[in-house]
Scaffold this active site. Structure first.
Site, PDB file in Angstrom:
ATOM      1  N   THR A  77       0.881  -1.276   0.063  1.00 56.57           N
ATOM      2  CA  THR A  77       0.086   0.150   0.057  1.00 56.57           C
ATOM      3  C   THR A  77       0.860   1.286   0.064  1.00 56.57           C
ATOM      4  O   THR A  77       0.681   2.059  -0.822  1.00 56.57           O
ATOM      5  CB  THR A  77      -0.961   0.028   1.400  1.00 56.57           C
ATOM      6  N   ALA A 201       5.468  -8.682   1.588  1.00 58.88           N
ATOM      7  CA  ALA A 201       5.772 -10.044   2.016  1.00 58.88           C
ATOM      8  C   ALA A 201       4.658 -10.944   2.406  1.00 58.88           C
ATOM      9  O   ALA A 201       4.752 -12.094   2.434  1.00 58.88           O
ATOM     10  CB  ALA A 201       6.624  -9.634   3.270  1.00 58.88           C
ATOM     11  N   CYS A 325     -18.626  -8.346   0.156  1.00 59.93           N
ATOM     12  CA  CYS A 325     -19.461  -8.450   1.375  1.00 59.93           C
ATOM     13  C   CYS A 325     -20.027  -7.247   1.643  1.00 59.93           C
ATOM     14  O   CYS A 325     -21.212  -7.005   2.225  1.00 59.93           O
ATOM     15  CB  CYS A 325     -18.596  -8.795   2.552  1.00 59.93           C
TER      16      CYS A 325
HETATM   17  N1  PLP Z   1      -1.964  -4.565  -4.099  1.00 61.22           N
HETATM   18  C1  PLP Z   1      -2.710  -5.798  -4.227  1.00 61.22           C
HETATM   19  C2  PLP Z   1      -2.983  -6.473  -5.654  1.00 61.22           C
HETATM   20  C3  PLP Z   1      -3.159  -6.556  -3.007  1.00 61.22           C
HETATM   21  O1  PLP Z   1      -3.751  -7.518  -3.046  1.00 61.22           O
HETATM   22  C4  PLP Z   1      -3.109  -5.767  -1.815  1.00 61.22           C
HETATM   23  C5  PLP Z   1      -3.270  -6.659  -0.660  1.00 61.22           C
HETATM   24  O2  PLP Z   1      -4.464  -6.737  -0.222  1.00 61.22           O
HETATM   25  C6  PLP Z   1      -2.078  -4.964  -1.644  1.00 61.22           C
HETATM   26  C7  PLP Z   1      -1.630  -4.189  -3.052  1.00 61.22           C
HETATM   27  C8  PLP Z   1      -1.657  -4.007  -0.490  1.00 61.22           C
HETATM   28  O3  PLP Z   1      -0.777  -4.744   0.159  1.00 61.22           O
HETATM   29  P1  PLP Z   1      -0.231  -4.641   1.830  1.00 61.22           P
HETATM   30  O4  PLP Z   1      -1.005  -5.277   2.392  1.00 61.22           O
HETATM   31  O5  PLP Z   1       1.284  -5.150   1.863  1.00 61.22           O
HETATM   32  O6  PLP Z   1      -0.469  -3.194   1.803  1.00 61.22           O
END
Ligand code: PLP
Length: 377
Positions: A77, A201, A325
């Site tokens: 994110t 990770a 959901c």
């Molecule tokens: N991008 C995608 C395609 C994801 O599935 C996710 C997690 O749900 C993320 C980004 C975000 O990852 P993180 O949980 O490491 O912030």
């Protein structure tokens, strides 16, 4: 063979249990190399070396020429937000798919005016960007950047990111690929063709809150510092590095890369799908399309998905409704809208995603429980 303690866990696309190799690496690093890698004494120097080894190892696995292009982050994110922020600004525009993760989609909507952000044509039958229309779309919109995920977290649909990366090279525009669902599940070959790569990770057995961002060559931290106020990560991300988390991430990744050939056929998932289609009457989404080997999404024959989820949870199974959901007219899932599902069917969708050690028996046990629940509801 030891019993799989996560045999009933089918939500790997949301997060994974910490792999044994990652746990071992985390514990030993937290115990033996807890010093601050920026400090000047010998032990801290060893921690710094370990950190740089991890950077080299990741660059190597991704076939990225210069390890300095790798920035360790607090997850995907953070990395995705930073890339979108970097690509935005005066005179900039962006092309994305309509099924990007919210951590790409939301900053795009905030940082780009409506007239400077464009969604690629989507093919709901394959669950992916319609590659045949991409060249013309890029000509027409003439964007200054493109961001397309490698594989979708809800449907598992694989996106034509390699081809889009080449088209972006032809157009001389930067291409960002959110590879959070790809890395650790699919071969890493070709990812180095993307200018920005982001990963996480905990999507492949590493710890939560750790991830990475690969940058294009010769980028400086101006305009792309994820956090400021310290020299760490070559100035791209201030803050003391989470060495134990990073070492654990690399242990999980190395393990999954080694297992690449053995588990990734999707045959067990396919057998599960056949079973729930025949026994329960589930409608499979994207069955014959290119998908991640671990993901299955389907529309249940009747009743709200939350009822099924609760009954399955009572039997020990963890499954997901995707983001459906909360689906309703006020808060519909963008992915499911793109897939052409109406609100009523969205409310009957389940997503299941297995892991590297999920066996045929585990998949079949889930199918059996879905059939049981179907008989009760
Ligand atoms: N991008 C995608 C395609 C994801 O599935 C996710 C997690 O749900 C993320 C980004 C975000 O990852 P993180 O949980 O490491 O912030």
């Amino acid at each position: 063979m030891a019993e799989n303690p996560h045999a009933k866990y089918f939500d790997y696309n949301a997060t994974c249990p910490l792999s044994p190799a990652a746990k071992e690496a985390w514990l030993s690093t937290a115990e033996d190399q807890w010093q601050n890698p920026s400090s000047l004494y010998r032990e801290a120097g060893m921690a710094r070396l370990r950190l740089e080894d991890c950077r080299e190892e990741l660059a190597d696995l991704l076939d990225v020429d210069d390890p300095e292009r790798v920035v360790f982050t607090g997850g995907a994110t953070e990395a995705n937000n930073a890339v979108v922020r970097y690509l935005s600004g005066e005179g900039r525009s962006i092309v994305c798919s309509s099924i990007e993760h919210p951590c790409v989609q939301v900053p795009v909507e905030i940082l780009f005016e409506e007239s400077t952000r464009f969604e690629l044509p989507f093919d709901s039958l394959s669950g992916s960007v319609d590659l045949t229309r991409v060249p013309e779309f890029l000509e027409k919109t003439n964007p200054t950047s493109v961001s397309v995920m490698a594989a979708n977290n809800e449907t598992g649909a694989i996106q034509p990111w390699q081809e889009i990366a080449s088209l972006c090279k032809e157009h001389k525009i930067p291409f960002h690929c959110d590879a959070a669902q790809w890395v650790g599940k699919m071969p890493l070959t070709g990812l180095s063709e993307c200018d920005f790569i982001t990963g996480s990770a905990h999507k492949f057995g590493g710890p939560k809150g750790v991830g990475f961002l690969v940058l294009p060559e010769n980028l400086t931290p101006d305009g792309l510092a994820l956090q400021i106020g310290g020299p760490q990560e070559n100035g791209f991300r201030a803050g003391t590095e989470d060495l134990a988390g990073i070492v654990a991430m690399m242990a999980a990744l190395a393990e999954n890369v080694e297992s690449e050939q053995t588990v990734r056929t999707g045959a067990d998932r396919d057998a599960f799908e056949k079973e729930i289609e025949e026994r329960v009457g589930c409608e499979l989404i994207l069955r014959d399309c290119e998908r991640l080997w671990n993901t299955s999404m389907f529309v249940l024959p009747h009743s709200k998905n939350l009822k099924w989820l609760t009954r399955l949870s009572q039997r020990g199974f963890s499954v997901s409704t995707g983001s459906a959901c909360s689906a309703g007219k006020e808060n519909p899932s963008r992915v499911m809208i793109a897939m052409g599902l109406d609100y009523e069917r969205m409310g009957r969708v389940l997503r299941v995603s297995g892991g590297w050690k999920t066996s045929r028996e585990d998949w079949m046990a889930l199918a059996g429980s879905i059939a049981e629940v179907g008989g009760e509801l």
